[in-house]
Design an enzyme around this catalytic site. Structure first.
Site: not given
Length: 142
Positions: A8, A10-12, A15
Site C-alpha cells: 500500500n 500510502r502506508c509508511g 514503504r
C-alpha cells in the site's frame, strides 16, 4: 529472485518494507493490493504461509472494521475473509512472500527474517530513524 510484496503506497510501514527488500539489490513483484486485490484462495494461502490467524490478517485499526461489526470476537474467519475480499483496505499490510517464507511485516524489520540476500548498505525509516547501518546490519535501538 522471487519476492512478492502486497503493498500500500500510502502506508509508511509498507514503504519501509519495500525499501528493505530493494536494499538487498532485488526488485520485488509489487502488488498494490488496493487496486489488484488477491482472490479469496490467494488471501487464504498468504495467511496460512505467514502462519497467522485470519483475525491477525485484518487491519483492525481501519474504521470500516468496527463499522461492519467485525470487532465482535464471534465473527467467523469466513466472514472476515469475505470482508477483506469485498473491502481490500481491511487487509493488513504489508505481506511479503520469499523463497524463505512469508510474513506480515509489522514492524517492517520482520522482513529481514525472510530475505534471502543481505542488506547492502545503510537505510533509515522515513522519520530518519536508522534501521540498517553502513555495513548492512540491523541497528539496535536503545
Amino acid at each position: 529472485m522471487d519476492i512478492t510484496i502486497y503493498h500500500n503506497t500510502r502506508c509508511g510501514t509498507s514503504r519501509t518494507t519495500l525499501a528493505l527488500i530493494r536494499n538487498t539489490g532485488v526488485e520485488p513483484d509489487v502488488i498494490e493490493y488496493l487496486h489488484n486485490p488477491p482472490t479469496r484462495a490467494e488471501l487464504e494461502s498468504i495467511i496460512e504461509k505467514a502462519g497467522i490467524s485470519v483475525r491477525e490478517a485484518v487491519r483492525q485499526k481501519e474504521t470500516l472494521f468496527k463499522e461492519l461489526g467485525l470487532d465482535d470476537p464471534a465473527v467467523s474467519d469466513a466472514r472476515l475473509l469475505d470482508a477483506m475480499i469485498e473491502y481490500p483496505i481491511l487487509i493488513n499490510r504489508p505481506f511479503v512472500l520469499t523463497p524463505k517464507g512469508a510474513r506480515l511485516c509489522r514492524p517492517a524489520e520482520l522482513v529481514l527474517d525472510i530475505l534471502p540476500l543481505p542488506q547492502k548498505g545503510a537505510l533509515n525509516k522515513e522519520d530518519g530513524t536508522p534501521l540498517i547501518d553502513a555495513l548492512g546490519q540491523k541497528v539496535v535501538q536503545a
